[in-house]
Motif scaffolding. Sequence first.
Motif, PDB file in Angstrom:
ATOM      1  N   ASP A 175       1.239  -1.295  -0.402  1.00 14.56           N
ATOM      2  CA  ASP A 175       0.149  -0.044   0.200  1.00 14.56           C
ATOM      3  C   ASP A 175       0.567   1.234   0.182  1.00 14.56           C
ATOM      4  O   ASP A 175       2.363   1.112   0.298  1.00 14.56           O
ATOM      5  CB  ASP A 175      -0.709  -0.212   0.939  1.00 14.56           C
ATOM      6  CG  ASP A 175      -0.306   0.032   2.549  1.00 14.56           C
ATOM      7  OD1 ASP A 175       0.936  -0.080   2.503  1.00 14.56           O
ATOM      8  OD2 ASP A 175      -0.744   0.089   3.201  1.00 14.56           O
ATOM      9  N   ALA A 176       0.375   2.398   0.003  1.00 17.78           N
ATOM     10  CA  ALA A 176       1.511   3.961   0.085  1.00 17.78           C
ATOM     11  C   ALA A 176       2.026   3.988   1.629  1.00 17.78           C
ATOM     12  O   ALA A 176       3.297   3.820   0.728  1.00 17.78           O
ATOM     13  CB  ALA A 176       0.006   4.685  -0.226  1.00 17.78           C
ATOM     14  N   GLU A 177       1.628   2.859   2.047  1.00 20.02           N
ATOM     15  CA  GLU A 177       2.855   3.597   3.197  1.00 20.02           C
ATOM     16  C   GLU A 177       4.132   1.875   3.523  1.00 20.02           C
ATOM     17  O   GLU A 177       4.902   2.950   3.440  1.00 20.02           O
ATOM     18  CB  GLU A 177       2.399   2.977   4.121  1.00 20.02           C
ATOM     19  CG  GLU A 177       2.714   2.977   6.284  1.00 20.02           C
ATOM     20  CD  GLU A 177       1.928   2.365   7.345  1.00 20.02           C
ATOM     21  OE1 GLU A 177       2.275   2.467   8.073  1.00 20.02           O
ATOM     22  OE2 GLU A 177       0.545   2.265   7.182  1.00 20.02           O
ATOM     23  N   GLN A 180       5.496   3.677   0.257  1.00 24.95           N
ATOM     24  CA  GLN A 180       7.177   5.537   0.949  1.00 24.95           C
ATOM     25  C   GLN A 180       8.217   4.677   2.046  1.00 24.95           C
ATOM     26  O   GLN A 180       9.159   5.320   1.774  1.00 24.95           O
ATOM     27  CB  GLN A 180       6.038   6.130   2.300  1.00 24.95           C
ATOM     28  CG  GLN A 180       6.670   7.405   2.228  1.00 24.95           C
ATOM     29  CD  GLN A 180       5.201   8.359   2.998  1.00 24.95           C
ATOM     30  OE1 GLN A 180       4.291   8.499   2.470  1.00 24.95           O
ATOM     31  NE2 GLN A 180       6.119   8.545   4.438  1.00 24.95           N
ATOM     32  N   GLN A 198      -0.847   6.603  -7.823  1.00 26.58           N
ATOM     33  CA  GLN A 198      -1.497   7.123  -6.835  1.00 26.58           C
ATOM     34  C   GLN A 198      -1.042   6.507  -5.523  1.00 26.58           C
ATOM     35  O   GLN A 198      -0.651   7.169  -4.714  1.00 26.58           O
ATOM     36  CB  GLN A 198      -3.082   7.313  -7.385  1.00 26.58           C
ATOM     37  CG  GLN A 198      -3.729   7.901  -5.724  1.00 26.58           C
ATOM     38  CD  GLN A 198      -4.875   8.514  -5.754  1.00 26.58           C
ATOM     39  OE1 GLN A 198      -5.625   8.215  -7.232  1.00 26.58           O
ATOM     40  NE2 GLN A 198      -5.749   8.783  -5.248  1.00 26.58           N
ATOM     41  N   THR A 199      -0.709   5.305  -5.993  1.00 29.04           N
ATOM     42  CA  THR A 199      -0.953   4.143  -4.491  1.00 29.04           C
ATOM     43  C   THR A 199       0.302   4.061  -4.565  1.00 29.04           C
ATOM     44  O   THR A 199       0.494   3.294  -3.193  1.00 29.04           O
ATOM     45  CB  THR A 199      -2.191   3.530  -4.718  1.00 29.04           C
ATOM     46  OG1 THR A 199      -1.822   2.124  -5.550  1.00 29.04           O
ATOM     47  CG2 THR A 199      -3.832   3.845  -4.710  1.00 29.04           C
ATOM     48  N   THR A 206       3.988   7.666  -6.279  1.00 31.46           N
ATOM     49  CA  THR A 206       4.115   8.870  -6.430  1.00 31.46           C
ATOM     50  C   THR A 206       4.185   8.587  -4.643  1.00 31.46           C
ATOM     51  O   THR A 206       5.296   8.991  -3.974  1.00 31.46           O
ATOM     52  CB  THR A 206       2.781   9.259  -6.083  1.00 31.46           C
ATOM     53  OG1 THR A 206       2.416   9.492  -8.042  1.00 31.46           O
ATOM     54  CG2 THR A 206       2.513  10.539  -5.831  1.00 31.46           C
ATOM     55  N   PRO A 207       3.853   8.136  -3.690  1.00 32.33           N
ATOM     56  CA  PRO A 207       3.945   7.369  -2.086  1.00 32.33           C
ATOM     57  C   PRO A 207       5.504   7.071  -2.664  1.00 32.33           C
ATOM     58  O   PRO A 207       6.086   7.447  -1.116  1.00 32.33           O
ATOM     59  CB  PRO A 207       3.174   6.896  -1.184  1.00 32.33           C
ATOM     60  CG  PRO A 207       2.119   7.192  -2.649  1.00 32.33           C
ATOM     61  CD  PRO A 207       2.828   6.818  -3.112  1.00 32.33           C
ATOM     62  N   TYR A 241       7.964  10.184  -3.161  1.00 28.29           N
ATOM     63  CA  TYR A 241       7.966  11.281  -1.923  1.00 28.29           C
ATOM     64  C   TYR A 241       9.258  10.776  -0.474  1.00 28.29           C
ATOM     65  O   TYR A 241       9.804  11.223  -0.357  1.00 28.29           O
ATOM     66  CB  TYR A 241       6.453  11.169  -1.205  1.00 28.29           C
ATOM     67  CG  TYR A 241       6.477  11.784  -0.270  1.00 28.29           C
ATOM     68  CD1 TYR A 241       6.694  13.370  -0.046  1.00 28.29           C
ATOM     69  CD2 TYR A 241       6.846  11.371   1.447  1.00 28.29           C
ATOM     70  CE1 TYR A 241       6.982  14.247   1.089  1.00 28.29           C
ATOM     71  CE2 TYR A 241       6.810  12.503   2.710  1.00 28.29           C
ATOM     72  CZ  TYR A 241       6.451  13.258   1.863  1.00 28.29           C
ATOM     73  OH  TYR A 241       6.429  14.563   3.722  1.00 28.29           O
ATOM     74  N   GLY A 242       8.725   9.437  -0.637  1.00 25.01           N
ATOM     75  CA  GLY A 242       9.988   8.401   0.372  1.00 25.01           C
ATOM     76  C   GLY A 242      11.203   8.384  -0.025  1.00 25.01           C
ATOM     77  O   GLY A 242      12.080   8.524   1.012  1.00 25.01           O
TER      78      GLY A 242
END
Length: 241
Positions: free
Chosen positions: A145-147, A150, A225-226, A229-230, A233-234
């Motif tokens: 997932d996004a978490e 990242q 998106q999911t 991009t995360p 960002y990380g």
Amino acid sequence: MHEQLRQDAEGAILFDASLSPQVDGRWFDPGYWRERSALNTQAGGRGGVAMVATPAGECVLRHYRRGGMVARVMGDRYLWTGADRTRGFAEFRLLQAMAQLQLPVPQVVAAQYRRAGLHYRADLMTRRIPNAQTLAECLAAGRLDAELAQEVGALVGRFHRAGVWHADLNAHNVLVGPSMLHLIDFDRGRLRLPAQGWRMANLLRLRRSLFKLGAAAEGAARFEQTIWTPLMYGYERTLSA
């Protein structure tokens, strides 16, 4: 780490004597561990990976094998260009250097090469990282997932910030544990001067791996998106920290 070198007429073993003062050629033979009921699992594939219970703890034993078309001719043989340039010794010392930089990598136990004329064969043993799954396994189980994405980006950012280039950055070489992530399999990896080109090439290799494993099955827009991009960002936040 207490590095020691043991040599004979056919090759040499490089090992961490602080983990085990007695490492010999039998340590790199899965059959030796099988006879002692210490061979837990063995997988084929390019790496020839085995999990073995050793006096230094549970370890991953990997026999170096070529991939692609060259494997049909050379198999597990490599051209001899000197002991320090053998695959096992180079990865052993890179893992040492990364550990000194406090990067999350497996603890290296031992490496060996066996030379025959112009060629050699090589093996590497590292400590197993317990209770971990590959990022590929997490993706297959629906856990990417996004978490987590990242966290993966931050992991890669740490290595890139230290100048570490991973030759095969893919979802199979990211380990997700209960409390932290690791990178594994640094064959042909090396320390490099900071440069945008090789860093982006590494990231794109990871992206292709995720695509190949079906991370974009629900559409490219959702993947961006999911996951991506995360992840970026990380990565960027860690790289510039």
